[in-house]
Write a protein that holds these residues in place. Structure first.
Motif, PDB file in Angstrom:
ATOM      1  N   GLY A 160      -4.036  -7.386   7.258  1.00 49.34           N
ATOM      2  CA  GLY A 160      -4.047  -6.094   6.577  1.00 49.34           C
ATOM      3  C   GLY A 160      -4.626  -5.002   7.442  1.00 49.34           C
ATOM      4  O   GLY A 160      -4.145  -3.865   7.440  1.00 49.34           O
ATOM      5  N   ALA A 161      -5.636  -5.325   8.203  1.00 49.79           N
ATOM      6  CA  ALA A 161      -6.243  -4.339   9.092  1.00 49.79           C
ATOM      7  C   ALA A 161      -5.274  -3.956  10.203  1.00 49.79           C
ATOM      8  O   ALA A 161      -5.231  -2.806  10.624  1.00 49.79           O
ATOM      9  N   ARG A 162      -4.500  -4.905  10.655  1.00 57.11           N
ATOM     10  CA  ARG A 162      -3.524  -4.609  11.716  1.00 57.11           C
ATOM     11  C   ARG A 162      -2.385  -3.757  11.184  1.00 57.11           C
ATOM     12  O   ARG A 162      -1.794  -2.978  11.917  1.00 57.11           O
ATOM     13  N   ALA A 163      -2.033  -3.932   9.904  1.00 53.26           N
ATOM     14  CA  ALA A 163      -0.927  -3.169   9.329  1.00 53.26           C
ATOM     15  C   ALA A 163      -1.273  -1.689   9.281  1.00 53.26           C
ATOM     16  O   ALA A 163      -0.406  -0.835   9.424  1.00 53.26           O
ATOM     17  N   GLY A 164      -2.518  -1.375   9.034  1.00 58.97           N
ATOM     18  CA  GLY A 164      -2.964   0.010   9.066  1.00 58.97           C
ATOM     19  C   GLY A 164      -2.772   0.756   7.762  1.00 58.97           C
ATOM     20  O   GLY A 164      -2.295   0.235   6.752  1.00 58.97           O
ATOM     21  N   ARG A 165      -3.168   2.007   7.815  1.00 65.04           N
ATOM     22  CA  ARG A 165      -3.171   2.866   6.635  1.00 65.04           C
ATOM     23  C   ARG A 165      -1.764   3.165   6.130  1.00 65.04           C
ATOM     24  O   ARG A 165      -1.539   3.262   4.931  1.00 65.04           O
ATOM     25  N   GLU A 166      -0.811   3.303   7.044  1.00 63.87           N
ATOM     26  CA  GLU A 166       0.547   3.630   6.633  1.00 63.87           C
ATOM     27  C   GLU A 166       1.129   2.543   5.735  1.00 63.87           C
ATOM     28  O   GLU A 166       1.715   2.828   4.692  1.00 63.87           O
ATOM     29  N   ARG A 167       0.943   1.298   6.125  1.00 66.03           N
ATOM     30  CA  ARG A 167       1.450   0.186   5.313  1.00 66.03           C
ATOM     31  C   ARG A 167       0.722   0.114   3.977  1.00 66.03           C
ATOM     32  O   ARG A 167       1.325  -0.170   2.947  1.00 66.03           O
ATOM     33  N   TYR A 168      -0.583   0.413   3.997  1.00 61.08           N
ATOM     34  CA  TYR A 168      -1.363   0.433   2.765  1.00 61.08           C
ATOM     35  C   TYR A 168      -0.783   1.461   1.790  1.00 61.08           C
ATOM     36  O   TYR A 168      -0.628   1.190   0.608  1.00 61.08           O
ATOM     37  N   GLU A 169      -0.456   2.638   2.304  1.00 61.96           N
ATOM     38  CA  GLU A 169       0.111   3.680   1.449  1.00 61.96           C
ATOM     39  C   GLU A 169       1.477   3.273   0.915  1.00 61.96           C
ATOM     40  O   GLU A 169       1.818   3.576  -0.225  1.00 61.96           O
ATOM     41  N   GLN A 170       2.271   2.566   1.737  1.00 64.60           N
ATOM     42  CA  GLN A 170       3.571   2.084   1.269  1.00 64.60           C
ATOM     43  C   GLN A 170       3.405   1.092   0.129  1.00 64.60           C
ATOM     44  O   GLN A 170       4.107   1.173  -0.893  1.00 64.60           O
ATOM     45  N   LEU A 171       2.488   0.150   0.282  1.00 63.52           N
ATOM     46  CA  LEU A 171       2.253  -0.845  -0.771  1.00 63.52           C
ATOM     47  C   LEU A 171       1.719  -0.192  -2.030  1.00 63.52           C
ATOM     48  O   LEU A 171       2.102  -0.554  -3.150  1.00 63.52           O
ATOM     49  N   ARG A 172       0.834   0.763  -1.865  1.00 62.24           N
ATOM     50  CA  ARG A 172       0.263   1.452  -3.022  1.00 62.24           C
ATOM     51  C   ARG A 172       1.337   2.222  -3.791  1.00 62.24           C
ATOM     52  O   ARG A 172       1.360   2.209  -5.017  1.00 62.24           O
ATOM     53  N   ALA A 173       2.246   2.874  -3.069  1.00 66.52           N
ATOM     54  CA  ALA A 173       3.348   3.588  -3.718  1.00 66.52           C
ATOM     55  C   ALA A 173       4.269   2.605  -4.441  1.00 66.52           C
ATOM     56  O   ALA A 173       4.725   2.876  -5.558  1.00 66.52           O
ATOM     57  N   TRP A 174       4.521   1.454  -3.813  1.00 68.18           N
ATOM     58  CA  TRP A 174       5.373   0.450  -4.433  1.00 68.18           C
ATOM     59  C   TRP A 174       4.738  -0.078  -5.719  1.00 68.18           C
ATOM     60  O   TRP A 174       5.413  -0.256  -6.723  1.00 68.18           O
ATOM     61  N   LEU A 175       3.437  -0.326  -5.694  1.00 67.72           N
ATOM     62  CA  LEU A 175       2.752  -0.816  -6.882  1.00 67.72           C
ATOM     63  C   LEU A 175       2.728   0.233  -7.980  1.00 67.72           C
ATOM     64  O   LEU A 175       2.695  -0.100  -9.162  1.00 67.72           O
ATOM     65  N   GLY A 176       2.740   1.498  -7.610  1.00 72.68           N
ATOM     66  CA  GLY A 176       2.760   2.570  -8.594  1.00 72.68           C
ATOM     67  C   GLY A 176       4.061   2.613  -9.382  1.00 72.68           C
ATOM     68  O   GLY A 176       4.127   3.178 -10.463  1.00 72.68           O
ATOM     69  N   GLN A 177       5.106   2.009  -8.840  1.00 73.44           N
ATOM     70  CA  GLN A 177       6.411   2.000  -9.505  1.00 73.44           C
ATOM     71  C   GLN A 177       6.600   0.793 -10.405  1.00 73.44           C
ATOM     72  O   GLN A 177       7.586   0.699 -11.114  1.00 73.44           O
ATOM     73  N   THR A 178       5.677  -0.123 -10.396  1.00 71.83           N
ATOM     74  CA  THR A 178       5.806  -1.341 -11.191  1.00 71.83           C
ATOM     75  C   THR A 178       5.431  -1.079 -12.644  1.00 71.83           C
ATOM     76  O   THR A 178       4.838  -0.053 -12.966  1.00 71.83           O
ATOM     77  N   PRO A 179       5.738  -1.982 -13.538  1.00 68.12           N
ATOM     78  CA  PRO A 179       5.377  -1.817 -14.941  1.00 68.12           C
ATOM     79  C   PRO A 179       3.865  -1.713 -15.164  1.00 68.12           C
ATOM     80  O   PRO A 179       3.439  -1.278 -16.221  1.00 68.12           O
ATOM     81  N   LEU A 180       3.072  -2.081 -14.164  1.00 67.46           N
ATOM     82  CA  LEU A 180       1.630  -1.967 -14.297  1.00 67.46           C
ATOM     83  C   LEU A 180       1.230  -0.524 -14.585  1.00 67.46           C
ATOM     84  O   LEU A 180       0.313  -0.271 -15.361  1.00 67.46           O
ATOM     85  N   ALA A 181       1.935   0.420 -13.985  1.00 70.75           N
ATOM     86  CA  ALA A 181       1.653   1.831 -14.229  1.00 70.75           C
ATOM     87  C   ALA A 181       1.934   2.175 -15.695  1.00 70.75           C
ATOM     88  O   ALA A 181       1.206   2.959 -16.311  1.00 70.75           O
ATOM     89  N   LYS A 182       2.968   1.575 -16.257  1.00 70.73           N
ATOM     90  CA  LYS A 182       3.298   1.818 -17.661  1.00 70.73           C
ATOM     91  C   LYS A 182       2.222   1.237 -18.573  1.00 70.73           C
ATOM     92  O   LYS A 182       1.870   1.834 -19.590  1.00 70.73           O
ATOM     93  N   VAL A 183       1.724   0.077 -18.219  1.00 67.91           N
ATOM     94  CA  VAL A 183       0.654  -0.547 -19.005  1.00 67.91           C
ATOM     95  C   VAL A 183      -0.590   0.328 -18.973  1.00 67.91           C
ATOM     96  O   VAL A 183      -1.231   0.566 -19.998  1.00 67.91           O
ATOM     97  N   GLN A 184      -0.930   0.837 -17.787  1.00 66.53           N
ATOM     98  CA  GLN A 184      -2.101   1.698 -17.673  1.00 66.53           C
ATOM     99  C   GLN A 184      -1.927   2.965 -18.498  1.00 66.53           C
ATOM    100  O   GLN A 184      -2.869   3.436 -19.130  1.00 66.53           O
ATOM    101  N   ALA A 185      -0.718   3.519 -18.525  1.00 68.01           N
ATOM    102  CA  ALA A 185      -0.450   4.712 -19.331  1.00 68.01           C
ATOM    103  C   ALA A 185      -0.644   4.401 -20.816  1.00 68.01           C
ATOM    104  O   ALA A 185      -1.191   5.221 -21.560  1.00 68.01           O
TER     105      ALA A 185
END
Length: 67
Positions: free
Chosen positions: A18-43
């Motif tokens: 994860g450290a080697r992937a860097g911040r850019e990959r972290y932001e990509q994963l975070r955006a992807w997780l934001g599109q999952t139904p988990l965001a709907k559950v949180q809402a």
């Protein structure tokens, strides 16, 4: 004991990769997780909390669950 060692090694490898992937990959994963139904559950949870803060209209009482 072998389970603990395996778990620690697994976390260490994950951290290293994860450290080697860097911040850019972290932001990509975070955006992807934001599109999952988990965001709907949180809402839905946020909406429920807001309704509890505001109270029920006209002093209505919610009946208990039959379970």
């Amino acid at each position: 004991m072998r389970f603990r060692v395996g778990l620690i090694v697994g976390f260490a490898v994950g951290y290293y990769l994860g450290a080697r992937a860097g911040r850019e990959r972290y932001e990509q994963l975070r955006a992807w997780l934001g599109q999952t139904p988990l965001a709907k559950v949180q809402a839905a949870v946020d909406l429920g909390r807001e309704r509890l803060r505001n109270g029920t209209p006209d002093g209505a009482v919610v009946p208990p669950s039959p379970n």
